[in-house]
Structure formats: structure tokens, C-alpha cells
Design an enzyme around this catalytic site. Structure first.
Site, PDB file in Angstrom:
ATOM      1  N   HIS A 497      70.659  55.937  76.537  1.00  0.00           N
ATOM      2  CA  HIS A 497      70.320  56.920  77.558  1.00  0.00           C
ATOM      3  C   HIS A 497      70.067  58.263  76.888  1.00  0.00           C
ATOM      4  CE1 HIS A 497      74.613  57.250  76.807  1.00  0.00           C
ATOM      5  NE2 HIS A 497      74.483  58.536  77.092  1.00  0.00           N
ATOM      6  N   ASP A 499      70.999  62.509  77.593  1.00  0.00           N
ATOM      7  CA  ASP A 499      72.007  63.252  78.346  1.00  0.00           C
ATOM      8  C   ASP A 499      71.448  64.205  79.393  1.00  0.00           C
ATOM      9  OD1 ASP A 499      74.049  61.961  77.098  1.00  0.00           O
ATOM     10  OD2 ASP A 499      74.484  63.551  75.657  1.00  0.00           O
ATOM     11  N   HIS A 569      70.503  57.712  72.781  1.00  0.00           N
ATOM     12  CA  HIS A 569      71.643  57.174  72.045  1.00  0.00           C
ATOM     13  C   HIS A 569      72.417  56.201  72.917  1.00  0.00           C
ATOM     14  CE1 HIS A 569      72.825  60.862  74.127  1.00  0.00           C
ATOM     15  NE2 HIS A 569      73.993  60.273  74.332  1.00  0.00           N
ATOM     16  N   ARG A 579      88.960  52.160  71.519  1.00  0.00           N
ATOM     17  CA  ARG A 579      88.153  53.221  70.906  1.00  0.00           C
ATOM     18  C   ARG A 579      88.345  54.499  71.720  1.00  0.00           C
ATOM     19  NH1 ARG A 579      83.000  55.488  71.909  1.00  0.00           N
ATOM     20  NH2 ARG A 579      81.553  55.653  70.144  1.00  0.00           N
TER      21      ARG A 579
END
Length: 645
Positions: A497, A499, A569, A579
Site C-alpha cells: 500500500h 500511506d 511498501h 513482531r
């Protein structure tokens, strides 16, 4: 033939009879009015504020503060409908959507026009090929339209508006003053066609609003098999546009199917015929006033026959329209040329300017650049190591596990991006509040606050920005692999996507318009650990497939980049373990500063008595951060977090 004296007497008697009827009507209206009716007019400024629905802006804050969320949401939505570019209210509405207890049904427009609501519903059913439902709502829309039209026209019969005249200097005689006032009333009544076709937040009214009802209805009735109603509506539409070839063809078809003997007697709707006759007579009077007295009149309708307009005005309006069209076309062509030149110039200079501007100092000791834009095969990209220590990473992870809630920022959805991972998050302000309440260690919450400020300063300095960065959203998040859902997994932890725009990978373009967070300018992710499998961050081309660079998370590593279409990204699947990272978005526009951050700044000042002074770079530490000044915050909430990496 009557004598001049007799004719004069008859005119005088006609005048007296006219004024007798007028006085009788005035007396009737006076009896109808409630006692104590105000004779004061609403001022222009106050009227404008009500048109802008400004009271609802204050109402939503008041209702929020007394915990009446359903009323706060309705007031906020009502204001936003009329002010769709109001970014603070957009953020408030997004915040309300995340709150427990808020229902979808709470988002209502308290000022919605019934006729427009029904019309929109009818059109939507028409589009979805549900003719019977379309007929139901479009007919209801017409009923409500006539009610609204009657009310609108009645409100026009108020006192004379001197429109810039000093009323003490207004010295028109009896007949001129009657003409002035009556034409003003008629002009207002004609403007009701525009008023009823207008929607808040839209620049232009719906064109040919009333006739369009019958355009939709004739075809909806045809699809429902009701040819009589289809003919009635087609003939009604042709009252306004008698030369419309498509409608004439439709009418001929309906007539052939039903039979001339049944179709012939069917007439246009009587109330519409009366409406049209009245409207045309009003237009004739208004055009006469324009031609003779110079009182301007702008016809709101496109269906007015040319014969109604006096010849002199017809020619004048034709010249004005042609001139306006020519000027509009010339401006449009000029704007296209300018856009083309700007695009070409931007294309030539963007890459070079970005490469030149990045590479500033990292401000703090112990930080190092691991990868720059060149090594990351793009522009406005950087990877910095050593931002925080191993112990600080562990403390922030502990904070996440203690303070974070499932699906935070995603309305409680535990797995918002993929069913193969769970998602937990906590904002800076929430962490500080929990610390204040003793539910989590305050030291960890304060560390979280200061680390985000540290990353902001690093980004601001490295990319050599001329103006400060402001927090748009901050989120401490952990993604945990669901062990039993990893077999044959093919999805991503977070799809590719951009931002601040909506990525259309097939078209190789990114559309910068809402609902995208168009005000975001820079993004950063600070990783807290690397002891998991998968979860690699990566950049791509606009096709969302061609990988240009990868970044493997580890404690203290931050990746920063500009938020635009140059940096699509995503995150590969986390297949084992947890994570954790702090996701940060920044804006160059202070108007879009994160609401939560302002609250957090106030809370930190209250708890730690910090001063609003920025330390020199060599003195700054992870526990000492400059704080932005306070701003007035009469409205709740931040924008919810999206696209956490």
C-alpha cells in the site's frame, strides 16, 4: 367607447378591489401568526453560520463531554455532511467509529431534507435494477418535494431586503416600492428550485432536479410493467423538455404497447402542469422587471422556453453565455498547459531534489545509517540502526503486552489484516493514561513517548526539512503468528500500500484523495525485536509486485521514508513468534496534528513539569524530549491507526 373619466374611475375601483383582497389576506395571515412573533430578522453572519451548520460543531463537543455519544455522533455527522473538507471533524468521526457503544445507526444527518433522502434512495434502487422499490421512494420524494416547495415559497414572503440600501434613503413611490418588493419575493420563490435541488457539501445543485424524477419514474414504471404510469410520467417530463428525442421515442413505444385508445386520454400530472404554468408566469414578470426596471433575475431552470425571455434580454444573455463559455474554455486550456508544464518540470527535478535534500545529521549519538535511498533502490528512504538499546526494546515490548488491546485502531478486530496473525496495539496517550492510573509502569509509558519524539527529530533532520514534522498518528503494535493457521499460508502480514494515497496497482497509479490519509508526508517504523520468523518489510514499484528493497527488522532499527507514491511498501507474513514495532506517521501541516498527541503532551507536562524548551542535540537523550506548545482542542479523539507495519 368609455370616456377617459370613466376609464380612470374603473381603474381606481380595480385598484381598490385589488388592495381590499390584499388587506384581507394580510389580516388573515396576521390572525394565523402566533402571539409575540419576533419582528427581528436574523443577521447575515448568523444565517451563514446556521447554513454551515456550525452549531452542530459545538453540540458534538458538548454531548461528548457529558457522555451522550449517540447525540455527539449524530451532531458530528450532521456538521461533516455540510463541511466534508473539515479535517478535524473527519478525525473525530473516525475516532467515534472506534469507540465501544457507537452504532452505525448513530451516524445520521439531523438536517437531511426528506425529499432529497427519498430521491437518493430511489435513484440507488433504480441503479440496482429494483424498479418497484425505486418507484416507491421516487414517488415519496415528489410528495416531500411539494411540501418543501410550499414551505420555501412561504418563507420568501418576508420583509423587504434593502440589499445594501440605507432604508432611510429609500424613497421609491407606492408603485415602485410594490414592484421592488414583489419582484424580490418572486425571485426568491424561483430560487426555491435551486434550494430544493442543493445538498450540503456539494458545490452545485442537482441539474433539472424536478424533471429528473419523472425521467427515472417513466423507466421504473416500464420495468414494473405499468405502462399507464410510464406514459403519464413520460408526458410529464415532456412538459419541461418537449423536444427530448429519447423521451418522445419512449412515449411512442409505451403508446404502441398499451394502444392509442388507452394511451391517448392519459395526461401529464395536474400538479406539475399547475407548477409549470405558475413558474412560467413568474418568469415572465421577472424578465419584464429585468428588461424595464433593470432588476436582475437569474433563471434557475434550463427548461424555460425561449419565448418567455424578452428579445433584448435573450440576445444579451446569449452573448453573456457565449462569453462565459469562451472564457471558461480558455481558462481550462491554460490550466491544462500549466499542469503539463508542472508535471514535466516535476518529473525532471523530483529525483534530483530528493537525493540532494536527504543525508542530514542524525542529531543523536550512537546512531548509524545502514542503508540510504541509493542502497534501497528508491528515493526518500533510509534505514537507521542504534535508535534505542536492547533494554529499551525489551521494556517497550513489556509495555505492549501489558497495555495493548486487541485490534486497537481497527474497531476491536483482532486480525484486521490476515486471519493468520493477531494484532495488538496501544497509542502514546493511552499508555500514559494507564501509567497515570498505575496499571502499567509509568517509566515504560514515558519511554514510549520520548522514543517517538526522538524518531521525529531524526526524520526531520535527516531529510533536511525546512518546516517541522508533526505527529499524525503513533502506534506501538505487535503482530503474533497464529500457530495453527500457518500451513500453506500464501497471504501477507500487510498487503502492499501507500500511506497517503489509494494504490491502484493494475493502473500503476496512486489516487491522492479521501479516504486515504492525504495529509501524511513522512512515515517511520522503529522495530523492537527480530526474534521471529518472516515479517520482512519491503518496498515495491507501483505494480505492488516488483520488490525494490527489503529490510529485516531488529531491535533499535528504524526505517523512514516519504509517504507518497514513490514508496509503496508491505510486510511479509509473520510465520512464527511475535513482531513488535512503533509505527509513526508525520505531517508537515500542523492542522492535521494528532489529537491524541496533544493530549499526551498536556499529560506529560502535568506529570513531569517539563518545560517547552528544546535541548541542544548533544544534550538530548531518550528520556528528555522537547514538547510542542498547547493548542485548543474542543473536539475528541485522534484519527484511527491504519497501515501499521
Amino acid at each position: 367607447p368609455p370616456s377617459p373619466a370613466g376609464a380612470r374611475q374603473r381603474r381606481q375601483l380595480d385598484d381598490l378591489r385589488f388592495f381590499r383582497r390584499l388587506l384581507g389576506r394580510a389580516a388573515c395571515l396576521r390572525r394565523c401568526l402566533p402571539d409575540g412573533v419576533s419582528r427581528y430578522q436574523l443577521g447575515e453572519e448568523a444565517e451563514l453560520e446556521f447554513r454551515k451548520r456550525s452549531p452542530y460543531n459545538y453540540l458534538q463537543v458538548a454531548y461528548f463531554k457529558i457522555n451522550k455519544l449517540d447525540k455527539a455522533v449524530a451532531a458530528a455527522h450532521t456538521f461533516f455532511v455540510a463541511n466534508p473538507d473539515h479535517m478535524e471533524m473527519r478525525q473525530n468521526l473516525e475516532y467515534y467509529q472506534m469507540m465501544a457503544g457507537v452504532k452505525e445507526s448513530d451516524f445520521i444527518d439531523l438536517e437531511a431534507k426528506p425529499h432529497m433522502q427519498e430521491f437518493r434512495l430511489g435513484v440507488s434502487y433504480y441503479t440496482e435494477e429494483e424498479p418497484q422499490a425505486a418507484v416507491l421512494h421516487l414517488e415519496k420524494a415528489l410528495e416531500e418535494y411539494w411540501v418543501a416547495d410550499t414551505e420555501c415559497r412561504a418563507l420568501c414572503e418576508g420583509p423587504y431586503d434593502y440589499e445594501g440600501y440605507n432604508y432611510l434613503e429609500y424613497n421609491a413611490d407606492l408603485y415602485q416600492s410594490i414592484v421592488d418588493h414583489y419582484l424580490q419575493v418572486l425571485s426568491c420563490k424561483q430560487a426555491c428550485a435551486t434550494e430544493l435541488a442543493s445538498e450540503p457539501g456539494r458545490e452545485k445543485p442537482v441539474e433539472d432536479f424536478l424533471p429528473s424524477h419523472f425521467n427515472y419514474l417513466q423507466f421504473a414504471y416500464y420495468n414494473s410493467g405499468d405502462y399507464e404510469k410510464a406514459i403519464e410520467c413520460a408526458k410529464t417530463y415532456l412538459l419541461f423538455f418537449p423536444e427530448d428525442e429519447v423521451m418522445k421515442q419512449n412515449l411512442a413505444y409505451y403508446t404502441a404497447v398499451l394502444g392509442e385508445h388507452l394511451a391517448g386520454p392519459l395526461q401529464p400530472r395536474e400538479n406539475v402542469q399547475a407548477y409549470r404554468r405558475r413558474s412560467l408566469l413568474e418568469k415572465e414578470l421577472l424578465f419584464f422587471g429585468y428588461d424595464v426596471f433593470g432588476i436582475p433575475f437569474v433563471d434557475p431552470d434550463t427548461w424555460t422556453p425561449e419565448a418567455v425571455i424578452p428579445k433584448r434580454l435573450r440576445e444579451k444573455q446569449k452573448v453573456e453565455r457565449e462569453t462565459a463559455a469562451r472564457i471558461s474554455e480558455e481558462i481550462g486550456n491554460l490550466m491544462k498547459e500549466i499542469e503539463t508544464l508542472v508535471e514535466e518540470k516535476t518529473k525532471e527535478s523530483t529525483d534530483m531534489s530528493k537525493l540532494v535534500r536527504e543525508g542530514g545529521p542524525l542529531v543523536f549519538d550512537g546512531l548509524s545509517i545502514t542503508m540510504n535511498s541509493k542502497l534501497l533502490n528508491g528515493s526518500q528512504r533510509v534505514v537507521v540502526d542504534g535508535v534505542i538499546s536492547d533494554e529499551e526494546c525489551r521494556e517497550l515490548q513489556r509495555l505492549t503486552n501489558a497495555a495493548a488491546s486487541a485490534g486497537d485502531g481497527y474497531r476491536g478486530k483482532t486480525s484486521p489484516h490476515t486471519p493468520s496473525e493477531t494484532f495488538y496495539g496501544v497509542t502514546v496517550y493511552k499508555a500514559l493514561k494507564l501509567g497515570q492510573e498505575g496499571k502499567v509502569p509509568m517509566h515504560g509509558a514515558y519511554l514510549y513517548y520520548n522514543v517517538t519524539e526522538k524518531v521525529r527529530r531524526v526524520m526531520e533532520s535527516y531529510f533536511r526539512l525546512d518546516v517541522p514534522l508533526h505527529f499524525s498518528y503513533s502506534h506501538l503494535v505487535c503482530r503474533t503468528a497464529v500457530e495453527e493457521k500457518q500451513e500453506d499460508r500464501t497471504d501477507l502480514s500487510h498487503p502492499v500500500h501507500v500511506d497517503n494515497c489509494i494504490l491502484n496497482a493494475e493502473a500503476l497509479e496512486c489516487v491522492k484523495e479521501p479516504p486515504a490519509y492525504t495529509f501524511r508526508d513522512y512515515s517511520a517504523i522503529l522495530y523492537l525485536n527480530g526474534d521471529f520468523e518472516g515479517g520482512t518489510f519491503y518496498f515495491t514499484e507501483l505494480d505492488a509486485k516488483t520488490v525494490t528493497a527489503e529490510v529485516q527488522p531488529q531491535c533499535g532499527r528504524a526505517v523512514g521514508f516519504s509517504s507518497g507514491s514513490e514508496n509503496p511498501h508491505g510486510v511479509k507474513a509473520v510465520t512464527k513468534g511475535q513482531r513488535c514495532a512503533i509505527a509513526l506517521w508525520f505531517t508537515l501541516d500542523p492542522r492535521h496534528s494528532e489529537r491524541d498527541r496533544v493530549h499526551a503532551d498536556d499529560l506529560v507536562r502535568m506529570l513531569f513539569n517539563t518545560e517547552e524548551t528544546e535541548l541542544p542535540p548533544e544534550q538530548a537523550t531518550a528520556t528528555q524530549a522537547p514538547l510542542p506548545g498547547p493548542t485548543e482542542v474542543p473536539q475528541p479523539g485522534p484519527t484511527p491507526g491504519k497501515d501499521e507495519l
